[in-house]
Scaffold this motif. Sequence first.
Motif, PDB file in Angstrom:
ATOM      1  N   UNK A  64       0.838  -1.201   0.000  1.00  0.00           N
ATOM      2  CA  UNK A  64       0.000   0.000   0.000  1.00  0.00           C
ATOM      3  C   UNK A  64       0.873   1.251   0.000  1.00  0.00           C
ATOM      4  N   UNK A  65       1.929   1.240   0.813  1.00  0.00           N
ATOM      5  CA  UNK A  65       2.851   2.383   0.866  1.00  0.00           C
ATOM      6  C   UNK A  65       3.510   2.590  -0.488  1.00  0.00           C
ATOM      7  N   UNK A  66       3.949   1.511  -1.114  1.00  0.00           N
ATOM      8  CA  UNK A  66       4.620   1.621  -2.414  1.00  0.00           C
ATOM      9  C   UNK A  66       3.703   2.253  -3.448  1.00  0.00           C
ATOM     10  N   UNK A  67       2.425   1.824  -3.427  1.00  0.00           N
ATOM     11  CA  UNK A  67       1.486   2.376  -4.393  1.00  0.00           C
ATOM     12  C   UNK A  67       1.172   3.830  -4.079  1.00  0.00           C
ATOM     13  N   UNK A  68       0.943   4.128  -2.787  1.00  0.00           N
ATOM     14  CA  UNK A  68       0.614   5.496  -2.410  1.00  0.00           C
ATOM     15  C   UNK A  68       1.745   6.467  -2.673  1.00  0.00           C
ATOM     16  N   UNK A  69       2.984   6.046  -2.395  1.00  0.00           N
ATOM     17  CA  UNK A  69       4.154   6.896  -2.575  1.00  0.00           C
ATOM     18  C   UNK A  69       4.769   6.746  -3.967  1.00  0.00           C
ATOM     19  N   UNK A  70       4.251   5.766  -4.739  1.00  0.00           N
ATOM     20  CA  UNK A  70       4.702   5.521  -6.112  1.00  0.00           C
ATOM     21  C   UNK A  70       6.189   5.177  -6.179  1.00  0.00           C
ATOM     22  N   UNK A  71       6.594   4.301  -5.265  1.00  0.00           N
ATOM     23  CA  UNK A  71       7.964   3.800  -5.308  1.00  0.00           C
ATOM     24  C   UNK A  71       8.089   2.726  -6.387  1.00  0.00           C
ATOM     25  N   UNK A  72       9.293   2.534  -6.853  1.00  0.00           N
ATOM     26  CA  UNK A  72       9.544   1.504  -7.856  1.00  0.00           C
ATOM     27  C   UNK A  72       9.415   0.122  -7.218  1.00  0.00           C
ATOM     28  N   UNK A  73       8.758  -0.797  -7.902  1.00  0.00           N
ATOM     29  CA  UNK A  73       8.562  -2.138  -7.373  1.00  0.00           C
ATOM     30  C   UNK A  73       9.798  -2.997  -7.608  1.00  0.00           C
ATOM     31  N   UNK A  74      10.411  -3.423  -6.493  1.00  0.00           N
ATOM     32  CA  UNK A  74      11.506  -4.386  -6.533  1.00  0.00           C
ATOM     33  C   UNK A  74      11.095  -5.510  -5.585  1.00  0.00           C
ATOM     34  N   UNK A  75      10.689  -6.637  -6.147  1.00  0.00           N
ATOM     35  CA  UNK A  75      10.025  -7.683  -5.373  1.00  0.00           C
ATOM     36  C   UNK A  75      10.888  -8.189  -4.230  1.00  0.00           C
ATOM     37  N   UNK A  76      12.174  -8.437  -4.480  1.00  0.00           N
ATOM     38  CA  UNK A  76      12.994  -9.010  -3.417  1.00  0.00           C
ATOM     39  C   UNK A  76      13.189  -8.026  -2.274  1.00  0.00           C
ATOM     40  N   UNK A  77      13.163  -6.735  -2.563  1.00  0.00           N
ATOM     41  CA  UNK A  77      13.248  -5.733  -1.505  1.00  0.00           C
ATOM     42  C   UNK A  77      11.967  -5.706  -0.669  1.00  0.00           C
ATOM     43  N   UNK A  78      10.820  -5.819  -1.327  1.00  0.00           N
ATOM     44  CA  UNK A  78       9.555  -5.863  -0.603  1.00  0.00           C
ATOM     45  C   UNK A  78       9.514  -7.066   0.334  1.00  0.00           C
ATOM     46  N   UNK A  79       9.967  -8.206  -0.163  1.00  0.00           N
ATOM     47  CA  UNK A  79       9.995  -9.421   0.658  1.00  0.00           C
ATOM     48  C   UNK A  79      10.942  -9.242   1.839  1.00  0.00           C
ATOM     49  N   UNK A  80      12.098  -8.630   1.590  1.00  0.00           N
ATOM     50  CA  UNK A  80      13.061  -8.397   2.672  1.00  0.00           C
ATOM     51  C   UNK A  80      12.473  -7.478   3.734  1.00  0.00           C
ATOM     52  N   UNK A  81      11.809  -6.403   3.307  1.00  0.00           N
ATOM     53  CA  UNK A  81      11.199  -5.489   4.270  1.00  0.00           C
ATOM     54  C   UNK A  81      10.146  -6.174   5.124  1.00  0.00           C
ATOM     55  N   UNK A  82       9.293  -6.997   4.489  1.00  0.00           N
ATOM     56  CA  UNK A  82       8.265  -7.732   5.232  1.00  0.00           C
ATOM     57  C   UNK A  82       8.902  -8.767   6.162  1.00  0.00           C
ATOM     58  N   UNK A  83       9.984  -9.387   5.722  1.00  0.00           N
ATOM     59  CA  UNK A  83      10.680 -10.377   6.544  1.00  0.00           C
ATOM     60  C   UNK A  83      11.239  -9.733   7.812  1.00  0.00           C
ATOM     61  N   UNK A  84      11.811  -8.539   7.683  1.00  0.00           N
ATOM     62  CA  UNK A  84      12.361  -7.849   8.852  1.00  0.00           C
ATOM     63  C   UNK A  84      11.266  -7.587   9.886  1.00  0.00           C
ATOM     64  N   UNK A  85      10.128  -7.084   9.425  1.00  0.00           N
ATOM     65  CA  UNK A  85       9.027  -6.809  10.335  1.00  0.00           C
ATOM     66  C   UNK A  85       8.488  -8.060  10.995  1.00  0.00           C
ATOM     67  N   UNK A  86       8.306  -9.132  10.219  1.00  0.00           N
ATOM     68  CA  UNK A  86       7.765 -10.378  10.757  1.00  0.00           C
ATOM     69  C   UNK A  86       8.742 -11.041  11.724  1.00  0.00           C
ATOM     70  N   UNK A  87      10.023 -11.008  11.389  1.00  0.00           N
ATOM     71  CA  UNK A  87      11.029 -11.615  12.261  1.00  0.00           C
ATOM     72  C   UNK A  87      11.072 -10.912  13.615  1.00  0.00           C
ATOM     73  N   UNK A  88      10.982  -9.584  13.599  1.00  0.00           N
ATOM     74  CA  UNK A  88      10.982  -8.851  14.865  1.00  0.00           C
ATOM     75  C   UNK A  88       9.722  -9.159  15.678  1.00  0.00           C
ATOM     76  N   UNK A  89       8.572  -9.279  15.030  1.00  0.00           N
ATOM     77  CA  UNK A  89       7.322  -9.586  15.733  1.00  0.00           C
ATOM     78  C   UNK A  89       7.415 -10.942  16.426  1.00  0.00           C
ATOM     79  N   UNK A  90       7.995 -11.927  15.748  1.00  0.00           N
ATOM     80  CA  UNK A  90       8.150 -13.255  16.336  1.00  0.00           C
ATOM     81  C   UNK A  90       9.135 -13.209  17.501  1.00  0.00           C
ATOM     82  N   UNK A  91      10.251 -12.495  17.318  1.00  0.00           N
ATOM     83  CA  UNK A  91      11.248 -12.396  18.387  1.00  0.00           C
ATOM     84  C   UNK A  91      10.654 -11.723  19.622  1.00  0.00           C
ATOM     85  N   UNK A  92       9.927 -10.626  19.421  1.00  0.00           N
ATOM     86  CA  UNK A  92       9.346  -9.902  20.551  1.00  0.00           C
ATOM     87  C   UNK A  92       8.304 -10.738  21.274  1.00  0.00           C
TER      88      UNK A  92
END
Length: 278
Positions: free
Chosen positions: A28-56
């Motif tokens: 949603x942020x990428x579309x709203x801010x019109x950032x360039x889509x780089x799939x592996x970067x999106x996956x990495x960003x989501x992975x960081x957030x999910x990994x921290x949620x599990x750790x916490x």
Amino acid sequence: MNAATEINLYIDVLFLINFTMDLLVLSIVRRGMKYRLIIWRMILGAFIGAAWAVFAAAFPILPLWLEMVITYLVISTLMVMAAFNVKKPKEICKAVGALFLAAIVVSGIMNILYQHTKAGYYIEQILRGNGRKAFPLYRLIFLAAGAYFGIRYLLWWIPGIWKGRSNFFEVTMRYRGKEKKVTALLDTGNRLYEPISRRPVHVVTYEAVREICENVSEVIYIPFGSVGKSSGVLPGIFLDEMEIRQGDEVKVIIKPLVAVYKKTLSVNGEYQMLLHDE
């Protein structure tokens, strides 16, 4: 053994749910801010957030205030830097702000579904590892996908109705590893061509292009005529690439020729570039 199995299932499901939600919010942020889509970067960003949620959740050893600081400042910053390749402090702050806004909208929708439908009960059963009573995971994914595409449609539809900016585009100029985003107006009256090659010429303000073109290897001069000035010349440079975006439509031009104009193109600063009609 049973307890260990339940813990493993809980962590697996918790990671999957958080990863899906983080990927949805980043999209949603990428579309709203019109950032360039780089799939592996999106996956990495989501992975960081999910990994921290599990750790916490798995290791609740930090004070609540410190956990909140890490979540909302450190992790959010790392997520947008990884997903959108933003580096400047100002750009990072904008991306983090957009991330918070998107997360609030998504969490609001999910909270309504949680409180006023049976989805909340079923999600609790998933997290507890109660497979018999749990809401099928594929339905949860469909629910999240429906929320995502609903918000995505609103992001596309509302600005078009509200602003009516059909002739405005977001342009990303790239030159020698640097890039600059500007708002461009499609100038249907622009008939400016380079006289020898007959290549179409786009016009950009000096202020907009100087960040990425401090040193250029080649400058050509383009004759032009305008109202109030019968003739003149503009310095022109070949960029490496120019990405033109409006909604879902994206066009990439290799080696575009842009003429640099030292004055402003728009009185109120609404746009910084005039796109050639071609």
